[in-house]
Scaffold this motif. Structure first.
Motif, PDB file in Angstrom:
ATOM      1  N   THR A  70       0.818  -1.201   0.000  1.00  0.00           N
ATOM      2  CA  THR A  70       0.000   0.000   0.000  1.00  0.00           C
ATOM      3  C   THR A  70       0.855   1.255   0.000  1.00  0.00           C
ATOM      4  OG1 THR A  70      -0.106  -0.157   2.400  1.00  0.00           O
ATOM      5  CG2 THR A  70      -1.979  -1.004   1.168  1.00  0.00           C
ATOM      6  N   GLY A 120     -21.005 -13.025 -12.344  1.00  0.00           N
ATOM      7  CA  GLY A 120     -20.520 -12.191 -13.435  1.00  0.00           C
ATOM      8  C   GLY A 120     -19.027 -11.951 -13.386  1.00  0.00           C
ATOM      9  N   TYR A 121     -18.425 -12.186 -12.240  1.00  0.00           N
ATOM     10  CA  TYR A 121     -16.991 -11.966 -12.131  1.00  0.00           C
ATOM     11  C   TYR A 121     -16.239 -13.276 -12.331  1.00  0.00           C
ATOM     12  CZ  TYR A 121     -17.973  -7.431 -10.078  1.00  0.00           C
ATOM     13  OH  TYR A 121     -18.399  -6.153  -9.872  1.00  0.00           O
TER      14      TYR A 121
ATOM     15  N   ILE B  67      -5.694   0.540  -1.390  1.00  0.00           N
ATOM     16  CA  ILE B  67      -5.746  -0.813  -1.909  1.00  0.00           C
ATOM     17  C   ILE B  67      -4.395  -1.108  -2.556  1.00  0.00           C
ATOM     18  CG2 ILE B  67      -6.915  -2.326  -3.560  1.00  0.00           C
ATOM     19  CD1 ILE B  67      -9.246  -0.165  -3.359  1.00  0.00           C
ATOM     20  N   PHE B  96     -11.375  -6.096  -6.053  1.00  0.00           N
ATOM     21  CA  PHE B  96     -11.287  -6.766  -7.346  1.00  0.00           C
ATOM     22  C   PHE B  96     -10.678  -5.843  -8.384  1.00  0.00           C
ATOM     23  CE2 PHE B  96     -12.723  -8.203 -11.463  1.00  0.00           C
ATOM     24  CZ  PHE B  96     -12.589  -9.584 -11.379  1.00  0.00           C
ATOM     25  N   ILE B 105     -12.331  -2.249  -7.818  1.00  0.00           N
ATOM     26  CA  ILE B 105     -13.547  -1.935  -7.073  1.00  0.00           C
ATOM     27  C   ILE B 105     -13.574  -2.665  -5.734  1.00  0.00           C
ATOM     28  CG2 ILE B 105     -14.921  -1.536  -9.142  1.00  0.00           C
ATOM     29  CD1 ILE B 105     -16.140  -4.295  -8.702  1.00  0.00           C
ATOM     30  N   LEU B 107     -15.518  -5.010  -3.319  1.00  0.00           N
ATOM     31  CA  LEU B 107     -16.629  -5.959  -3.283  1.00  0.00           C
ATOM     32  C   LEU B 107     -17.158  -5.951  -1.852  1.00  0.00           C
ATOM     33  CD1 LEU B 107     -15.087  -8.916  -5.341  1.00  0.00           C
ATOM     34  CD2 LEU B 107     -16.669  -7.162  -6.136  1.00  0.00           C
ATOM     35  N   CYS B 134     -14.199  -8.392 -14.836  1.00  0.00           N
ATOM     36  CA  CYS B 134     -15.350  -7.901 -14.085  1.00  0.00           C
ATOM     37  C   CYS B 134     -16.651  -8.113 -14.844  1.00  0.00           C
ATOM     38  CB  CYS B 134     -15.173  -6.426 -13.731  1.00  0.00           C
ATOM     39  SG  CYS B 134     -15.423  -5.303 -15.121  1.00  0.00           S
TER      40      CYS B 134
END
Lengths: 144, 144
Positions: A70, A120-121, B67, B96, B105, B107, B134
């Motif tokens: 990070t 969907g992922y 992230i 993700f 994004i 989740l 995605c």
DNA sequence: GTAACTGCAAAATATTTGCATCCTT
DNA sequence: AAGGATGCAAATATTTTGCAGTTAC
């Protein structure tokens, strides 16, 4: 023929002094290394640009894998045998970053648990980094 | 009083135009943003240095979380209410990253499974980033 | 001998710091 | 009015690129 040479040859890379040196640094290290760590260990001997290019090459060949951070200081660690031999790179172990000594290590024995993604992922790779206090620092009883 | 002002005040930060603007960008975004994304969206209006400092402040206050990435381009995303209100920051959701559109994004509904660390290690935070394709990109039937 | 690797120089990019000025409370 | 936030300039650090010289095979 030592270990670093063996690895380079099995990845069909030409064996040069610089590559051997950098690979040896990884072989000696018991933790993941940032670009800068390597630079410190051998910038007197090899150019910074060479280090960038060598790390890039090693990554592409799957000799090392990178560990996300990070703080914009991606770290690299040696892949295990299986990982090296297969073309596709699929490390499946958890990484640990110590909040005290800042070392990042591969927990080779701890595999990443699976997760169920929303509909969907589709999944390609998983990365898991745990931070906390490592075994060594705990012994020293660091004040929290 | 709009949402960004409310968030700033509840974090005891003074309400300035720059902070409101950057916070609004996060509120509008449906994905995590890198420093550069924000710069593109408002560098005409606010200095790059201000953006650095604002992101740092937001991080410290727990308004956003970062992230990890493997490419030295840390991304930031808004924390949820719970996370903002508590002093300590403990996001527990999976992130993700799409290999196709490169968007990252949160989740929010997928929580990070627990792992058992080897003896001697203590855990503070866990980060999990899954990469793949995605929902949106899958629909478009991207060639793999 | 040839292709690939390396070092050097330099460009491009990213990040940090100090200080004077402006804005929020 | 006072403290904090911002902009600007500049220092510092990081990463990339091109090219010429060197090395591995």
């Amino acid at each position: 023929m030592n270990k670093s040479e063996t690895i380079l040859k099995s990845s069909s890379l030409s064996v040069t002094a610089g590559r051997k040196r950098i690979l040896d640094i990884f072989l000696d290290a018991n933790n993941a290394l940032a670009h800068q760590d390597i630079e410190v260990k051998c910038s007197d001997k090899y150019d910074r640009v060479t280090i960038y290019r060598t790390l890039q090459t090693f990554l592409e060949k799957g000799i090392i894998h990178n560990i996300p951070t990070t703080d914009n200081s991606v770290r690299y660690a040696l892949c295990n045998e299986v990982c090296i031999s297969s073309g596709h790179h699929h490390d499946n172990h958890v990484h640990f970053r110590c909040d005290n000594c800042s070392k990042t290590i591969c927990l080779d024995d701890v595999s990443i648990p699976s997760v169920k993604l929303p509909t969907g992922y589709s999944m390609n790779e998983i990365n898991m980094v745990v931070s906390g206090i490592c075994k060594t620092c705990k012994k020293v009883k660091v004040p929290v």
